[in-house]
Motif scaffolding. Structure first.
Motif, PDB file in Angstrom:
ATOM      1  N   ASP A  53     -60.311  51.859 -28.271  1.00  0.00           N
ATOM      2  CA  ASP A  53     -60.709  52.199 -26.914  1.00  0.00           C
ATOM      3  C   ASP A  53     -59.578  51.856 -25.942  1.00  0.00           C
ATOM      4  N   ILE A  54     -59.598  52.497 -24.777  1.00  0.00           N
ATOM      5  CA  ILE A  54     -58.649  52.211 -23.698  1.00  0.00           C
ATOM      6  C   ILE A  54     -59.386  51.371 -22.660  1.00  0.00           C
ATOM      7  N   VAL A  55     -58.880  50.189 -22.379  1.00  0.00           N
ATOM      8  CA  VAL A  55     -59.615  49.220 -21.567  1.00  0.00           C
ATOM      9  C   VAL A  55     -59.470  49.520 -20.080  1.00  0.00           C
ATOM     10  N   ILE A  56     -60.606  49.442 -19.363  1.00  0.00           N
ATOM     11  CA  ILE A  56     -60.640  49.531 -17.899  1.00  0.00           C
ATOM     12  C   ILE A  56     -61.439  48.344 -17.374  1.00  0.00           C
ATOM     13  N   PRO A  57     -61.295  47.973 -16.097  1.00  0.00           N
ATOM     14  CA  PRO A  57     -62.091  46.873 -15.547  1.00  0.00           C
ATOM     15  C   PRO A  57     -63.580  47.191 -15.574  1.00  0.00           C
ATOM     16  N   SER A  58     -64.367  46.194 -15.852  1.00  0.00           N
ATOM     17  CA  SER A  58     -65.819  46.366 -15.897  1.00  0.00           C
ATOM     18  C   SER A  58     -66.384  46.633 -14.500  1.00  0.00           C
ATOM     19  N   HIS A  59     -67.386  47.489 -14.444  1.00  0.00           N
ATOM     20  CA  HIS A  59     -68.040  47.751 -13.160  1.00  0.00           C
ATOM     21  C   HIS A  59     -68.767  46.519 -12.641  1.00  0.00           C
ATOM     22  N   TYR A  60     -69.158  45.609 -13.540  1.00  0.00           N
ATOM     23  CA  TYR A  60     -69.788  44.367 -13.093  1.00  0.00           C
ATOM     24  C   TYR A  60     -68.800  43.512 -12.310  1.00  0.00           C
ATOM     25  N   TYR A  61     -67.528  43.575 -12.655  1.00  0.00           N
ATOM     26  CA  TYR A  61     -66.512  42.800 -11.951  1.00  0.00           C
ATOM     27  C   TYR A  61     -66.143  43.437 -10.614  1.00  0.00           C
ATOM     28  N   TYR A  62     -66.066  44.752 -10.596  1.00  0.00           N
ATOM     29  CA  TYR A  62     -65.625  45.439  -9.385  1.00  0.00           C
ATOM     30  C   TYR A  62     -66.730  45.474  -8.336  1.00  0.00           C
ATOM     31  N   GLY A  63     -67.955  45.622  -8.774  1.00  0.00           N
ATOM     32  CA  GLY A  63     -69.077  45.653  -7.846  1.00  0.00           C
ATOM     33  C   GLY A  63     -69.643  44.266  -7.608  1.00  0.00           C
ATOM     34  N   SER A  64     -70.768  44.184  -6.942  1.00  0.00           N
ATOM     35  CA  SER A  64     -71.421  42.913  -6.647  1.00  0.00           C
ATOM     36  C   SER A  64     -72.890  42.998  -7.031  1.00  0.00           C
ATOM     37  N   THR A  65     -73.317  42.062  -7.875  1.00  0.00           N
ATOM     38  CA  THR A  65     -74.717  42.008  -8.293  1.00  0.00           C
ATOM     39  C   THR A  65     -75.182  40.555  -8.302  1.00  0.00           C
ATOM     40  N   LYS A  66     -76.479  40.361  -8.211  1.00  0.00           N
ATOM     41  CA  LYS A  66     -77.035  39.003  -8.223  1.00  0.00           C
ATOM     42  C   LYS A  66     -76.836  38.331  -9.579  1.00  0.00           C
ATOM     43  N   ARG A  67     -76.750  39.114 -10.638  1.00  0.00           N
ATOM     44  CA  ARG A  67     -76.643  38.540 -11.985  1.00  0.00           C
ATOM     45  C   ARG A  67     -75.215  38.170 -12.362  1.00  0.00           C
ATOM     46  N   TYR A  68     -74.217  38.846 -11.767  1.00  0.00           N
ATOM     47  CA  TYR A  68     -72.853  38.697 -12.270  1.00  0.00           C
ATOM     48  C   TYR A  68     -71.811  38.368 -11.203  1.00  0.00           C
ATOM     49  N   THR A  69     -72.227  38.064  -9.989  1.00  0.00           N
ATOM     50  CA  THR A  69     -71.255  37.834  -8.924  1.00  0.00           C
ATOM     51  C   THR A  69     -71.449  36.450  -8.311  1.00  0.00           C
ATOM     52  N   TYR A  70     -70.395  35.669  -8.288  1.00  0.00           N
ATOM     53  CA  TYR A  70     -70.422  34.344  -7.682  1.00  0.00           C
ATOM     54  C   TYR A  70     -70.431  34.476  -6.158  1.00  0.00           C
ATOM     55  N   GLY A  71     -71.230  33.634  -5.513  1.00  0.00           N
ATOM     56  CA  GLY A  71     -71.225  33.558  -4.058  1.00  0.00           C
ATOM     57  C   GLY A  71     -71.864  34.724  -3.349  1.00  0.00           C
ATOM     58  N   ILE A  72     -72.724  35.459  -4.026  1.00  0.00           N
ATOM     59  CA  ILE A  72     -73.306  36.646  -3.409  1.00  0.00           C
ATOM     60  C   ILE A  72     -74.508  36.287  -2.547  1.00  0.00           C
ATOM     61  N   ASP A  73     -74.593  36.922  -1.397  1.00  0.00           N
ATOM     62  CA  ASP A  73     -75.773  36.844  -0.540  1.00  0.00           C
ATOM     63  C   ASP A  73     -76.719  37.948  -0.996  1.00  0.00           C
ATOM     64  N   PRO A  74     -77.842  37.601  -1.649  1.00  0.00           N
ATOM     65  CA  PRO A  74     -78.700  38.642  -2.240  1.00  0.00           C
ATOM     66  C   PRO A  74     -79.407  39.514  -1.212  1.00  0.00           C
ATOM     67  N   VAL A  75     -79.423  39.090   0.034  1.00  0.00           N
ATOM     68  CA  VAL A  75     -80.079  39.877   1.081  1.00  0.00           C
ATOM     69  C   VAL A  75     -79.107  40.904   1.659  1.00  0.00           C
ATOM     70  N   ASN A  76     -77.948  40.423   2.083  1.00  0.00           N
ATOM     71  CA  ASN A  76     -76.969  41.309   2.709  1.00  0.00           C
ATOM     72  C   ASN A  76     -75.962  41.878   1.718  1.00  0.00           C
ATOM     73  N   MET A  77     -76.008  41.387   0.439  1.00  0.00           N
ATOM     74  CA  MET A  77     -75.116  41.841  -0.626  1.00  0.00           C
ATOM     75  C   MET A  77     -73.649  41.721  -0.232  1.00  0.00           C
ATOM     76  N   ILE A  78     -73.311  40.595   0.391  1.00  0.00           N
ATOM     77  CA  ILE A  78     -71.930  40.258   0.659  1.00  0.00           C
ATOM     78  C   ILE A  78     -71.608  38.963  -0.076  1.00  0.00           C
ATOM     79  N   THR A  79     -70.322  38.714  -0.335  1.00  0.00           N
ATOM     80  CA  THR A  79     -69.952  37.536  -1.102  1.00  0.00           C
ATOM     81  C   THR A  79     -69.238  36.520  -0.221  1.00  0.00           C
ATOM     82  N   LYS A  80     -69.442  35.252  -0.565  1.00  0.00           N
ATOM     83  CA  LYS A  80     -68.776  34.141   0.096  1.00  0.00           C
ATOM     84  C   LYS A  80     -67.807  33.486  -0.877  1.00  0.00           C
ATOM     85  N   GLU A  81     -66.819  32.806  -0.326  1.00  0.00           N
ATOM     86  CA  GLU A  81     -65.854  32.132  -1.178  1.00  0.00           C
ATOM     87  C   GLU A  81     -66.502  30.980  -1.935  1.00  0.00           C
TER      88      GLU A  81
END
Length: 597
Positions: free
Chosen positions: A281-309
């Motif tokens: 296979d040819i590797v590309i970045p995972s969509h889980y890394y590029y996007g923001s989700t409550k399950r896979y993103t550190y520092g995410i605001d689950p209401v406004n879906m923005i991330t904090k440091e």
């Protein structure tokens, strides 16, 4: 750690600073001119403050087999793959990128996958600079392409013309799953050299599609030199990759060899988020890394879906529990063939960390807790007691358990510890977070790295950032102090073998001996007679320990690496570089599709 220091120092210090240097380095590494558009890519990368300007060896290696196909054949195979099940075809045409509508077998259409839509988002910042080309994007986490060894090493004697369709290449129609007539291992062993143990096996375990096999113990006892099952002191270091061709028994350790999804046994391009050794296979970045989700993103605001440091639930280092923590479902592989579920990577980890075994474990730890030392003490401790002192590892959900041994789900629950589901934010309470493969790669890794906990990683997969990350110990060279984020780099994460045998000694090195370990060796622990007694490892306090300071350095360096090396901008730089390399392979005249200063 010293070796990692030298390697990473040389890598950082040696990155190209000018376009001319980058072109020179490219020619030196790959023995060809860079592709057309390399100057635009360089300018884009510099604007994004990208760091690893020369580190794309894995990307180039992914594409190397496709040089054996003519541009016409490559384009034809790309188009054919775009009509296959579980594949989306992303198209760049006239400076615009989109998902094509293709006619699929059976006439069933479906919306584009998140992997495809996020890949399009990665291309958007530079889509107007790209020539026309297509990308077949896999909708699955697992690897999809395993090419026989002979086809890769002797392409001139294999069938190159697919004008008759995929059927003309495969000799039969392609179904999406194995359906009892093969397995990933059957396909994988054909990718090994003819003289390798994997190819010389008399036979292979055949799938029984509608029967539950009596489980057998295939966990081979090996010498300490094994890459798959080291002794507790044979720590996994740099460039560790399991060698399944030469140690074929190791396939029983890994669930991806039992995936239900059929692999493509011919050189067809599929872009996937990760790949194991032997896959094409040819590797590309995972969509889980590029996007923001409550399950896979550190520092995410689950209401406004923005991330904090800093995540709102982050815990100060001194208040983190001194335990190795993991929660997850029983995913880890498919059932082709069935009967091996109990030996998948997650099941083995949970059993090792929680079963009430009568055995003992030999633990090795530094003689002194106050400073670095080359003197170590070894002692034998009850494994059952030790597990309770250093692990908090459990399943949260049983999936596919009906085929577990003879007792199904009930027996699985008896053999493994189960606990309530944990939110991503619950992980920040612990100093050690261990990340383990599931059905494919683990998408939690970058979230763990963004936290202020130290990450342990056991995987057979390579991802887009694999050339940019360094396990074990690194000290910054003074010439690089102009790069602020590297000022306190020590290392980024702790690699762990497929057997997990070294976890006990890793914990003992960084956190010191556990209470039961101290009790077992109190007569010789002259340097551990501190005024205060050893703490309960489940509490939020720890002894002042040199190892603990080193562990915190790992956590900090890993967090800085995540914040500066795997940003969305870094993923875009990676994909842009992939695009210009892919565009050259697509060009009718590859010799002309180059960049020269």
């Amino acid at each position: 750690m010293d070796e990692a220091q030298r390697i990473y120092h040389r890598k950082l210090d040696g990155q190209s600073k000018t376009l001319l240097q980058a072109v020179t380095e490219y020619k030196k590494r790959y023995n060809r001119d860079p592709p057309r558009g390399f100057d635009d890519w360089w300018a884009f990368a510099k604007r994004q403050n990208f760091t690893m300007m020369d580190e794309f060896d894995s990307l180039v290696a992914d594409l190397e087999p496709f040089w054996s196909l003519s541009p016409v054949e490559l384009r034809r195979r790309t188009s054919q793959m775009g009509r296959m099940p579980s594949v989306d075809l992303v198209r760049v045409a006239k400076g615009r990128v989109y998902v094509t509508k293709v006619k699929r077998p059976g006439g069933v259409d479906r919306p584009a996958s998140e992997r495809a839509t996020h890949f399009i988002m990665m291309l958007k910042p530079f889509e107007s600079l790209l020539p026309n080309m297509d990308f077949p994007i896999s909708t699955k986490s697992e690897g999809r392409v395993i090419v026989p060894w002979e086809h890769l090493t002797q392409p001139n004697i294999t069938l190159q013309d697919s004008s008759g369709g995929i059927l003309s290449i495969l000799g039969k129609s392609f179904s999406e799953d194995w359906r009892g007539d093969g397995s990933v291992w059957d396909a994988f062993r054909r990718s090994c050299p003819p003289d390798s143990p994997a190819r010389r096996l008399f036979g292979s375990v055949r799938p029984q599609a509608h029967a539950i096999q009596q489980p057998q113990n295939f966990l081979h006892t090996t010498e300490s030199s094994s890459t798959l099952s080291p002794t507790s002191l044979n720590l996994v270091g740099l460039d560790h990759s399991p060698d399944f061709c030469n140690e074929p028994w190791g396939r029983y350790f890994q669930g991806h060899f039992f995936s239900d999804w059929r692999t493509m046994p011919a050189l067809y391009p599929i872009f996937s988020p990760a790949k194991a050794p032997g896959f094409n296979d040819i590797v590309i970045p995972s969509h889980y890394y590029y996007g923001s989700t409550k399950r896979y993103t550190y520092g995410i605001d689950p209401v406004n879906m923005i991330t904090k440091e800093i995540d709102n639930f982050e815990v100060d280092w001194e208040a983190k529990k001194n335990l190795i923590f993991w929660r997850g479902a029983t995913t880890g592989g498919g059932s082709s063939p069935p009967g091996f579920l109990h030996q998948y990577q997650r099941h083995r980890l949970v059993r090792m960390a929680s079963q009430p075994t009568p055995h003992n474990t030999t633990v090795v730890f530094p003689e002194s807790s106050a400073s670095s030392t080359s003197a170590f003490i070894a002692t034998t401790v009850s494994t059952k007691t030790l597990n309770k002192e250093i692990f908090d590892i459990a399943f949260t959900m049983a999936i596919g358990c009906t085929q577990y041994k003879q007792g199904g789900c009930d027996e699985m629950r008896l053999d493994h510890r189960f606990a309530n589901a944990a939110f991503l934010t619950d992980h920040w309470k612990y100093k050690y977070l261990i990340d383990v493969d599931g059905m494919g790669y683990s998408a939690h890794f970058l979230a763990f790295m963004a936290s202020e906990s130290a990450v342990m990683k056991s995987t057979v997969y390579r991802e887009f950032f694999s050339d940019w990350i360094q396990p074990w110990y690194v000290i910054l060279h003074r010439a690089l102090v102009i790069i602020p984020f590297l000022l306190f780099s020590r290392l980024h994460y702790i690699p762990v073998s497929q057997s997990y045998a070294e976890l006990y000694n890793i914990h003992a090195y960084f956190s010191g001996p556990s209470p039961s370990t101290i009790d077992a060796t109190r007569s010789v622990l002259r340097n551990f007679t501190a005024p205060m007694p050893p703490p309960d490892p489940t509490s939020s306090t720890t002894l002042p320990h040199e190892g603990d300071r080193r562990l915190r350095q790992i956590a900090r360096a890993g967090r800085q690496w995540k914040k500066t090396m795997t940003r969305r901008e870094d993923m875009e730089v990676y994909v842009y570089r992939l695009c210009i390399e892919w565009a050259r392979l697509w060009a009718d005249d590859r010799e002309a599709a180059i960049f020269k200063i």
